[in-house]
Design a protein around this motif. Sequence first.
Motif, PDB file in Angstrom:
ATOM      1  N   PHE A 121      15.260 -44.809  -3.066  1.00 28.18           N
ATOM      2  CA  PHE A 121      14.167 -43.835  -3.134  1.00 28.18           C
ATOM      3  C   PHE A 121      14.698 -42.410  -3.010  1.00 28.18           C
ATOM      4  CE2 PHE A 121      11.182 -41.119  -0.819  1.00 28.18           C
ATOM      5  CZ  PHE A 121      10.092 -41.133  -1.683  1.00 28.18           C
ATOM      6  N   LEU A 122      15.617 -42.189  -2.071  1.00 30.28           N
ATOM      7  CA  LEU A 122      16.165 -40.848  -1.870  1.00 30.28           C
ATOM      8  C   LEU A 122      16.970 -40.392  -3.086  1.00 30.28           C
ATOM      9  CD1 LEU A 122      17.333 -41.164   1.858  1.00 30.28           C
ATOM     10  CD2 LEU A 122      15.283 -40.019   0.990  1.00 30.28           C
ATOM     11  N   VAL A 123      17.752 -41.315  -3.649  1.00 28.97           N
ATOM     12  CA  VAL A 123      18.570 -40.971  -4.812  1.00 28.97           C
ATOM     13  C   VAL A 123      17.694 -40.659  -6.015  1.00 28.97           C
ATOM     14  CG1 VAL A 123      20.133 -41.953  -6.529  1.00 28.97           C
ATOM     15  CG2 VAL A 123      20.656 -42.178  -4.107  1.00 28.97           C
ATOM     16  N   ARG A 124      16.690 -41.489  -6.262  1.00 29.16           N
ATOM     17  CA  ARG A 124      15.808 -41.240  -7.414  1.00 29.16           C
ATOM     18  C   ARG A 124      15.062 -39.923  -7.241  1.00 29.16           C
ATOM     19  NH1 ARG A 124      12.490 -45.936 -10.446  1.00 29.16           N
ATOM     20  NH2 ARG A 124      14.654 -46.396 -10.977  1.00 29.16           N
ATOM     21  N   HIS A 125      14.641 -39.636  -6.015  1.00 32.89           N
ATOM     22  CA  HIS A 125      13.944 -38.372  -5.757  1.00 32.89           C
ATOM     23  C   HIS A 125      14.872 -37.184  -5.998  1.00 32.89           C
ATOM     24  CE1 HIS A 125      11.335 -35.417  -3.857  1.00 32.89           C
ATOM     25  NE2 HIS A 125      12.337 -35.061  -3.081  1.00 32.89           N
ATOM     26  N   ARG A 126      16.128 -37.310  -5.568  1.00 31.22           N
ATOM     27  CA  ARG A 126      17.071 -36.206  -5.744  1.00 31.22           C
ATOM     28  C   ARG A 126      17.305 -35.905  -7.212  1.00 31.22           C
ATOM     29  NH1 ARG A 126      23.269 -36.901  -4.010  1.00 31.22           N
ATOM     30  NH2 ARG A 126      23.198 -38.192  -5.873  1.00 31.22           N
ATOM     31  N   TRP A 127      17.496 -36.941  -8.037  1.00 33.62           N
ATOM     32  CA  TRP A 127      17.753 -36.704  -9.454  1.00 33.62           C
ATOM     33  C   TRP A 127      16.489 -36.280 -10.195  1.00 33.62           C
ATOM     34  CZ3 TRP A 127      22.239 -35.454 -10.847  1.00 33.62           C
ATOM     35  CH2 TRP A 127      23.363 -36.011 -10.247  1.00 33.62           C
ATOM     36  N   ARG A 128      15.336 -36.750  -9.746  1.00 36.57           N
ATOM     37  CA  ARG A 128      14.090 -36.272 -10.352  1.00 36.57           C
ATOM     38  C   ARG A 128      13.917 -34.778 -10.086  1.00 36.57           C
ATOM     39  NH1 ARG A 128      10.744 -39.408  -7.848  1.00 36.57           N
ATOM     40  NH2 ARG A 128      10.746 -41.076  -9.403  1.00 36.57           N
ATOM     41  N   ARG A 129      14.271 -34.367  -8.878  1.00 39.34           N
ATOM     42  CA  ARG A 129      14.185 -32.941  -8.539  1.00 39.34           C
ATOM     43  C   ARG A 129      15.184 -32.131  -9.357  1.00 39.34           C
ATOM     44  NH1 ARG A 129      15.207 -31.679  -2.382  1.00 39.34           N
ATOM     45  NH2 ARG A 129      17.265 -32.406  -3.036  1.00 39.34           N
ATOM     46  N   PHE A 130      16.378 -32.682  -9.589  1.00 45.34           N
ATOM     47  CA  PHE A 130      17.377 -31.997 -10.414  1.00 45.34           C
ATOM     48  C   PHE A 130      16.862 -31.792 -11.835  1.00 45.34           C
ATOM     49  CE2 PHE A 130      20.722 -32.803 -13.623  1.00 45.34           C
ATOM     50  CZ  PHE A 130      21.440 -31.623 -13.492  1.00 45.34           C
ATOM     51  N   ARG A 131      16.300 -32.849 -12.435  1.00 42.72           N
ATOM     52  CA  ARG A 131      15.795 -32.719 -13.805  1.00 42.72           C
ATOM     53  C   ARG A 131      14.652 -31.712 -13.875  1.00 42.72           C
ATOM     54  NH1 ARG A 131      16.122 -38.314 -13.280  1.00 42.72           N
ATOM     55  NH2 ARG A 131      13.850 -38.517 -13.318  1.00 42.72           N
ATOM     56  N   ALA A 132      13.787 -31.733 -12.854  1.00 42.84           N
ATOM     57  CA  ALA A 132      12.685 -30.767 -12.833  1.00 42.84           C
ATOM     58  C   ALA A 132      13.216 -29.341 -12.722  1.00 42.84           C
ATOM     59  CB  ALA A 132      11.743 -31.076 -11.672  1.00 42.84           C
ATOM     60  N   GLN A 133      14.283 -29.167 -11.955  1.00 46.16           N
ATOM     61  CA  GLN A 133      14.886 -27.843 -11.802  1.00 46.16           C
ATOM     62  C   GLN A 133      15.477 -27.366 -13.127  1.00 46.16           C
ATOM     63  OE1 GLN A 133      17.842 -27.769  -8.708  1.00 46.16           O
ATOM     64  NE2 GLN A 133      17.831 -25.534  -8.516  1.00 46.16           N
ATOM     65  N   VAL A 134      16.101 -28.286 -13.862  1.00 47.88           N
ATOM     66  CA  VAL A 134      16.660 -27.927 -15.167  1.00 47.88           C
ATOM     67  C   VAL A 134      15.550 -27.527 -16.131  1.00 47.88           C
ATOM     68  CG1 VAL A 134      17.908 -28.793 -17.184  1.00 47.88           C
ATOM     69  CG2 VAL A 134      18.711 -29.367 -14.887  1.00 47.88           C
ATOM     70  N   VAL A 135      14.498 -28.337 -16.187  1.00 47.58           N
ATOM     71  CA  VAL A 135      13.389 -28.040 -17.097  1.00 47.58           C
ATOM     72  C   VAL A 135      12.723 -26.718 -16.722  1.00 47.58           C
ATOM     73  CG1 VAL A 135      11.114 -28.819 -17.862  1.00 47.58           C
ATOM     74  CG2 VAL A 135      12.982 -30.468 -17.638  1.00 47.58           C
ATOM     75  N   ARG A 136      12.558 -26.473 -15.426  1.00 43.39           N
ATOM     76  CA  ARG A 136      11.934 -25.223 -14.993  1.00 43.39           C
ATOM     77  C   ARG A 136      12.790 -24.020 -15.366  1.00 43.39           C
ATOM     78  NH1 ARG A 136      11.354 -26.538 -10.152  1.00 43.39           N
ATOM     79  NH2 ARG A 136      13.120 -25.452  -9.215  1.00 43.39           N
ATOM     80  N   SER A 137      14.108 -24.203 -15.341  1.00 43.55           N
ATOM     81  CA  SER A 137      14.994 -23.073 -15.643  1.00 43.55           C
ATOM     82  C   SER A 137      14.869 -22.615 -17.093  1.00 43.55           C
ATOM     83  CB  SER A 137      16.450 -23.456 -15.344  1.00 43.55           C
ATOM     84  OG  SER A 137      16.960 -24.365 -16.311  1.00 43.55           O
ATOM     85  N   ILE A 138      14.395 -23.509 -17.971  1.00 42.76           N
ATOM     86  CA  ILE A 138      14.250 -23.140 -19.377  1.00 42.76           C
ATOM     87  C   ILE A 138      13.242 -22.004 -19.541  1.00 42.76           C
ATOM     88  CG2 ILE A 138      13.645 -24.003 -21.676  1.00 42.76           C
ATOM     89  CD1 ILE A 138      14.392 -26.782 -20.720  1.00 42.76           C
ATOM     90  N   SER A 139      12.269 -21.954 -18.636  1.00 46.47           N
ATOM     91  CA  SER A 139      11.238 -20.919 -18.734  1.00 46.47           C
ATOM     92  C   SER A 139      11.718 -19.561 -18.236  1.00 46.47           C
ATOM     93  CB  SER A 139       9.995 -21.346 -17.943  1.00 46.47           C
ATOM     94  OG  SER A 139      10.295 -21.452 -16.553  1.00 46.47           O
ATOM     95  N   PHE A 140      12.881 -19.521 -17.567  1.00 47.23           N
ATOM     96  CA  PHE A 140      13.400 -18.242 -17.087  1.00 47.23           C
ATOM     97  C   PHE A 140      13.929 -17.426 -18.265  1.00 47.23           C
ATOM     98  CE2 PHE A 140      14.771 -20.321 -12.798  1.00 47.23           C
ATOM     99  CZ  PHE A 140      13.435 -20.469 -12.468  1.00 47.23           C
TER     100      PHE A 140
END
Length: 301
Positions: free
Chosen positions: A27-46
């Motif tokens: 659960f912790l690992v999946r949450h960490r990588w989900r957060r990483f992907r969300a961070q990457v996608v969010r950075s596209i809007s910068f």
Amino acid sequence: MSFAPYLLSSLTLAFLFYLFIPGLGAFLVRHRWRRFRAQVVRSISFPELHYGGFRETGSFRFKGRLEAVQGDDLVWLEEEGLSVGVSLRDVPIYLIPGSGTGSDSSRGFPDETPKVVYWREISALAQGTRFYVAGHVREEAGGIVFRGSEVHDPLVIIYDGPEHTFLKRTIWTGRQRNEYWNHLTLPALTGGFLAQLVVAVISVSESRLAALVATVLALVPILPLVPPGVAGYYLYRRLWRSARRRRAIRDVVRLRDVDLPGRTGRSVWMLELIAVLFLLAGIWANGYGIAVILALTVFRP
């Protein structure tokens, strides 16, 4: 003490060490990588940081090549005449592999998980190493610097491979190959093995059946790796890899703002469930066989 308390102890320990602790790690690992992907996608809007484009403090993204290292944790990147500093103190750095060429790769993307390191763990980097950085930017002593705030660290990625596939490769690889095998799994399996052996030793003088059950449960970590149960393990790995690939395809498609049908997510969960059932079937087959052998030999009345 009768058979029932020993059986309850063995089953409780099996649940704790073989399911709960590795499951918590998953659960912790999946949450960490989900957060990483969300961070990457969010950075596209910068907005992309470019020469003459910085006016005030804010969030930006920048691609550049390593130019110099200053002090203990400040690196300078350069691209098209613009030099940008990045403070790497206690900031996770993601190492994205290049294009995959193995049999497990799909669409030219690697079937690997990015490595996560910290600057103090990197002994040397070649000048020209490519970075992708996104986060809070401010001006310091006449220079532009990415520096983390109290809330967010900058996203820092070191990558290789074609520029035009960088974003897709990052999203594709940004997940654990198998969440169940994580930093808690090996200690948990070892602890479960030792705990079951203790139960077997304590119970053998009072209940041979309880000792037999505990011994078989102690062998659970290696049961999937021997015939005939290894066939279930093989199918488990193939199906789990297929489910991981489907999740990756789903996330890459979402980069294009295309929503997949809800049944796509359900089909992935179903595939993972079937994979786990094959694994459990292999463990059960081997466990039953070993239990019969031990009952007729070591634990024979």
